[in-house]
Motif scaffolding. Structure first.
Motif, mmCIF file in Angstrom:
data_model
loop_
_atom_site.group_PDB
_atom_site.id
_atom_site.type_symbol
_atom_site.label_atom_id
_atom_site.label_comp_id
_atom_site.label_asym_id
_atom_site.label_seq_id
_atom_site.Cartn_x
_atom_site.Cartn_y
_atom_site.Cartn_z
ATOM 1 N N PRO A 1 -10.472 -4.365 -4.437
ATOM 2 C CA PRO A 1 -10.148 -3.404 -5.499
ATOM 3 C C PRO A 1 -8.793 -2.742 -5.242
ATOM 4 O O PRO A 1 -8.377 -2.575 -4.093
ATOM 5 C CB PRO A 1 -11.276 -2.370 -5.406
ATOM 6 N N ASP A 2 -8.084 -2.382 -6.309
ATOM 7 C CA ASP A 2 -6.763 -1.757 -6.178
ATOM 8 C C ASP A 2 -6.787 -0.504 -5.324
ATOM 9 O O ASP A 2 -5.828 -0.199 -4.630
ATOM 10 C CB ASP A 2 -6.184 -1.425 -7.554
ATOM 11 N N ASP A 3 -7.874 0.244 -5.376
ATOM 12 C CA ASP A 3 -7.944 1.504 -4.635
ATOM 13 C C ASP A 3 -8.636 1.364 -3.278
ATOM 14 O O ASP A 3 -8.940 2.346 -2.627
ATOM 15 C CB ASP A 3 -8.655 2.571 -5.464
ATOM 16 N N TRP A 4 -8.837 0.127 -2.820
ATOM 17 C CA TRP A 4 -9.555 -0.095 -1.567
ATOM 18 C C TRP A 4 -8.684 0.283 -0.381
ATOM 19 O O TRP A 4 -7.482 0.039 -0.358
ATOM 20 C CB TRP A 4 -9.963 -1.563 -1.443
ATOM 21 N N SER A 5 -9.274 0.880 0.615
ATOM 22 C CA SER A 5 -8.599 1.108 1.891
ATOM 23 C C SER A 5 -9.616 0.901 3.003
ATOM 24 O O SER A 5 -10.813 1.101 2.809
ATOM 25 C CB SER A 5 -7.990 2.508 1.970
ATOM 26 N N GLY B 1 3.522 1.766 -1.666
ATOM 27 C CA GLY B 1 4.097 1.995 -2.981
ATOM 28 C C GLY B 1 5.416 1.298 -3.251
ATOM 29 O O GLY B 1 5.831 1.198 -4.406
ATOM 30 N N PRO C 1 0.806 -1.225 0.000
ATOM 31 C CA PRO C 1 0.000 0.000 0.000
ATOM 32 C C PRO C 1 0.840 1.277 0.000
ATOM 33 O O PRO C 1 0.422 2.304 -0.505
ATOM 34 C CB PRO C 1 -0.819 -0.109 1.292
#
Length: 116
Positions: free
Chosen positions: A57-61, A4, A2
């Motif tokens: 999802p890739d953008d999930w937090s 990067g 997460p």
């Protein structure tokens, strides 16, 4: 990750500390498979706690007061037998630690324990 960084980026970071192992927590089997070759190159013992979420999802937090078990769903394809086979393959390929996280239940762990 997460933050990067890649697994390979960890090599320089980890070399500053006296660690013995790297463990990926709450990762999908597919993510583990994608990075397992990089984990080997770190020259530390390594392993994982695999989850059985249906979709991340890739953008999930994570959201405050949200239950990811409800919002991400549970896979139906990762039953106890497949979990055991996945773990055995990972061990054969070099993983020192295997285990379960979210949506992996006592049946998965008992089957793994019985097999190992």
């Amino acid at each position: 990750m997460p933050s990067g960084e890649t697994i390979t980026d960890l090599k320089d970071i980890l070399s500053k500390y006296k660690i013995r192992a790297v463990i990926g927590g709450c990762i999908s089997p597919e993510i583990y498979q994608k990075v397992s070759h990089e984990l080997k190159e770190l020259n530390y013992d390594y392993g994982f706690k695999v989850n059985a979420f249906q979709n991340i999802p890739d953008d999930w937090s994570i959201m405050p007061n949200a239950n990811p078990n409800l919002s991400l769903g549970k896979r139906t394809d990762l039953d106890s037998n497949k979990f055991v086979e996945f773990c055995k393959t990972a061990i054969k390929d070099g993983a020192s630690f295997v285990g379960g996280c979210c949506e992996i239940n006592h049946n998965h762990i008992k089957a793994l324990s019985n097999e190992l």
